[in-house]
Design a protein around this motif. Structure first.
Motif, PDB file in Angstrom:
ATOM      1  N   GLU A 392      22.633   0.996  17.684  1.00  0.00           N
ATOM      2  CA  GLU A 392      23.721   0.696  16.760  1.00  0.00           C
ATOM      3  C   GLU A 392      23.318  -0.394  15.779  1.00  0.00           C
ATOM      4  OE1 GLU A 392      27.198  -0.279  18.917  1.00  0.00           O
ATOM      5  OE2 GLU A 392      27.355   1.669  19.929  1.00  0.00           O
ATOM      6  N   GLU A 393      22.644  -1.445  16.260  1.00  0.00           N
ATOM      7  CA  GLU A 393      22.194  -2.503  15.366  1.00  0.00           C
ATOM      8  C   GLU A 393      21.153  -1.959  14.376  1.00  0.00           C
ATOM      9  OE1 GLU A 393      22.641  -2.694  18.473  1.00  0.00           O
ATOM     10  OE2 GLU A 393      23.651  -4.560  19.075  1.00  0.00           O
ATOM     11  N   GLU A 395      20.957   1.143  13.225  1.00  0.00           N
ATOM     12  CA  GLU A 395      21.668   1.947  12.224  1.00  0.00           C
ATOM     13  C   GLU A 395      22.367   1.062  11.202  1.00  0.00           C
ATOM     14  OE1 GLU A 395      22.776   5.204  10.188  1.00  0.00           O
ATOM     15  OE2 GLU A 395      21.382   5.061  11.892  1.00  0.00           O
ATOM     16  N   ALA A 396      22.879  -0.102  11.626  1.00  0.00           N
ATOM     17  CA  ALA A 396      23.515  -1.015  10.687  1.00  0.00           C
ATOM     18  C   ALA A 396      22.510  -1.590   9.705  1.00  0.00           C
ATOM     19  CB  ALA A 396      24.209  -2.147  11.456  1.00  0.00           C
ATOM     20  N   ARG A 422      29.854  -6.573   6.385  1.00  0.00           N
ATOM     21  CA  ARG A 422      30.296  -5.878   7.609  1.00  0.00           C
ATOM     22  C   ARG A 422      29.089  -5.306   8.340  1.00  0.00           C
ATOM     23  NH1 ARG A 422      34.285  -3.952   4.063  1.00  0.00           N
ATOM     24  NH2 ARG A 422      33.144  -1.977   3.831  1.00  0.00           N
ATOM     25  N   LEU A 423      28.124  -4.757   7.622  1.00  0.00           N
ATOM     26  CA  LEU A 423      26.948  -4.185   8.260  1.00  0.00           C
ATOM     27  C   LEU A 423      26.078  -5.270   8.920  1.00  0.00           C
ATOM     28  CD1 LEU A 423      25.971  -1.544   5.543  1.00  0.00           C
ATOM     29  CD2 LEU A 423      26.907  -1.088   7.833  1.00  0.00           C
ATOM     30  N   ALA A 426      27.677  -6.267  12.119  1.00  0.00           N
ATOM     31  CA  ALA A 426      27.453  -5.255  13.166  1.00  0.00           C
ATOM     32  C   ALA A 426      26.057  -5.329  13.706  1.00  0.00           C
ATOM     33  CB  ALA A 426      27.756  -3.879  12.607  1.00  0.00           C
ATOM     34  N   ALA A 427      25.082  -5.665  12.848  1.00  0.00           N
ATOM     35  CA  ALA A 427      23.696  -5.763  13.289  1.00  0.00           C
ATOM     36  C   ALA A 427      23.437  -6.993  14.168  1.00  0.00           C
ATOM     37  CB  ALA A 427      22.760  -5.769  12.069  1.00  0.00           C
TER      38      ALA A 427
END
Length: 429
Positions: A392-393, A395-396, A422-423, A426-427
């Motif tokens: 997930e990190e 992809e961010a 925001r990205l 998330a990372a």
């Protein structure tokens, strides 16, 4: 500062002088009459030294009658001119009665009011007043008022103000001068042969309840005279009452044989002592505080153990009222005006794509620092994150790179920057 120090020194010196004078007045020549601290003619220091020489372990009792030692003798002295400065309270009288019933010996000589309401069956009574001086003048005036009689002595009191106005020194000497009352001889009875004949000044009247067993010790002027000394048995103890205490004062102790009488009473009633001289009701000492009462009751060791136990419990189970305080983080170097200025520069540059690239590059640097990575390119950072199992990190991070590739116009720059924030968050979750 020098003046303040001088004033403080003067005040301290005056205070120390006052304290010293007070101690001298209590213990020295000018102590109150019948006090064992007094070495003057009205004191009884000689009687205290005599008790010490007789091995009676004398003690000065300077507190309330709440914890008298078992056995021994309590001595209370006084006369009509030396009233008790601290009268006995109800609890003290009850304690005194129980102490006598348990085996104590109470010797009261000439102290009016000491035996009142004590329930011991004996008391001292009689007219308390001086024949001369101001006290005698006022006493005579009161008697005349009560009896509704007018005599020539009324003029003596009426002319008192004029006498002080004309010759104040002579008037003061006349009023304060009080001749020493003449002694009256007192003789022992046949049942008290060991007691000596003595002399007393201003004896009071000794009264005993009819139902009380008694032993008459002394009579004034002969075997048929008024009672001057009596012994009343109360339970296991006894009460000895003498009509006067003048023979125990320093001036009459040897001449009127008061020392011999006291020594014989000690041998008969309290050979092993201790002898307690009641100084508290003459004005010496202070009332017992709560801490002093607990200490005398033997609770001091228990109190110390309880305090130690409480301290151990607090040390073992105690907790802080709050978490430990940490130093606040340093404030950021930038300010609102700096941010506003940088934003204005970017707006005037008219290059939204370049601005977006700079913000994205800084976001990737923060992500790399958060994950302890040396890489700074978006794809390299994403690969390393995938190797660690953080898809997930990764992809961010790739989303940040795609947002830069998509570009942005001047009007959509704010939305693009918000998306990068925001990205990046998330990372770094």
């Amino acid at each position: 500062m020098r003046q303040a120090a001088l004033v403080a020194a003067v005040i301290t010196g005056v205070g120390l002088t006052a304290v010293m004078c007070q101690r001298v007045s209590e213990r020295g020549r000018y102590a109150s009459a019948f006090s064992t601290y007094g070495a003057g003619p009205e004191g009884t220091r000689g009687l205290y030294l005599l008790a010490s020489r007789e091995g009676a372990a004398p003690r000065r009792w300077a507190e309330e009658l709440g914890r008298l030692p078992e056995g021994g003798m309590l001595v209370a002295l006084g006369d009509c001119d030396q009233w008790m400065r601290r009268p006995l309270g109800r609890v003290e009288r009850e304690t005194l009665t129980r102490w006598v019933e348990a085996g104590g010996v109470l010797l009261v000589a000439g102290a009016p009011g000491y035996l009142d309401d004590a329930g011991l069956g004996v008391r001292l009574s009689g007219r308390c007043g001086s024949e001369g001086g101001l006290i005698g003048m006022l006493a005579r005036a009161e008697d005349r008022r009560q009896q509704r009689k007018r005599t020539g002595d009324d003029a003596e009191l009426a002319e008192l103000g004029d006498a002080f106005t004309e010759e104040p020194g002579a008037a003061f000497e006349d009023l304060t001068e009080d001749e020493l009352p003449p002694p009256r001889f007192v003789y022992p009875l046949d049942e008290a042969e060991r007691l000596p004949s003595v002399a007393m000044r201003s004896p009071l009247t000794v009264e005993v309840d009819e139902d009380r067993p008694r032993q008459t010790l002394l009579r004034i002027d002969g075997p048929d005279g008024p009672v001057a000394g009596v012994r009343v048995d109360v339970g296991e103890g006894a009460v000895v009452v003498l009509a006067s205490a003048s023979l125990f004062q320093n001036r009459d102790l040897a001449e009127h044989r008061g020392g011999v009488l006291f020594a014989r009473l000690l041998q008969e009633l309290a050979p092993g002592g201790p002898v307690l001289f009641d100084e508290y009701h003459l004005g010496v000492g202070e009332r017992r505080s709560m801490m002093r009462y607990l200490r005398q009751a033997g609770l001091a060791p228990l109190g110390l153990q309880l305090l130690l136990l409480i301290a151990l419990l607090i040390w073992r189970f105690g907790a802080r009222f709050g978490s430990p305080q940490q130093a606040p983080p340093p404030e950021p170097a930038g300010t609102a005006s700096y941010v506003e200025g940088v934003g204005t520069l970017y707006a005037k540059a008219a290059d939204p794509q370049g601005t977006l690239a700079i913000v994205a590059r800084r976001a990737l640097e923060r992500v790399a620092e958060h994950h302890r990575l040396a890489e700074r390119a978006a794809e390299a950072i994403a690969e390393r994150l995938e190797e660690r199992g953080r898809a997930e990190e990764a992809e961010a991070v790739r989303g940040i790179a795609r947002r830069v590739e998509e570009g942005s116009s001047a009007r959509g720059l704010s939305k693009a920057l918000a998306a990068i924030d925001r990205l990046s968050a998330a990372a770094m979750k």
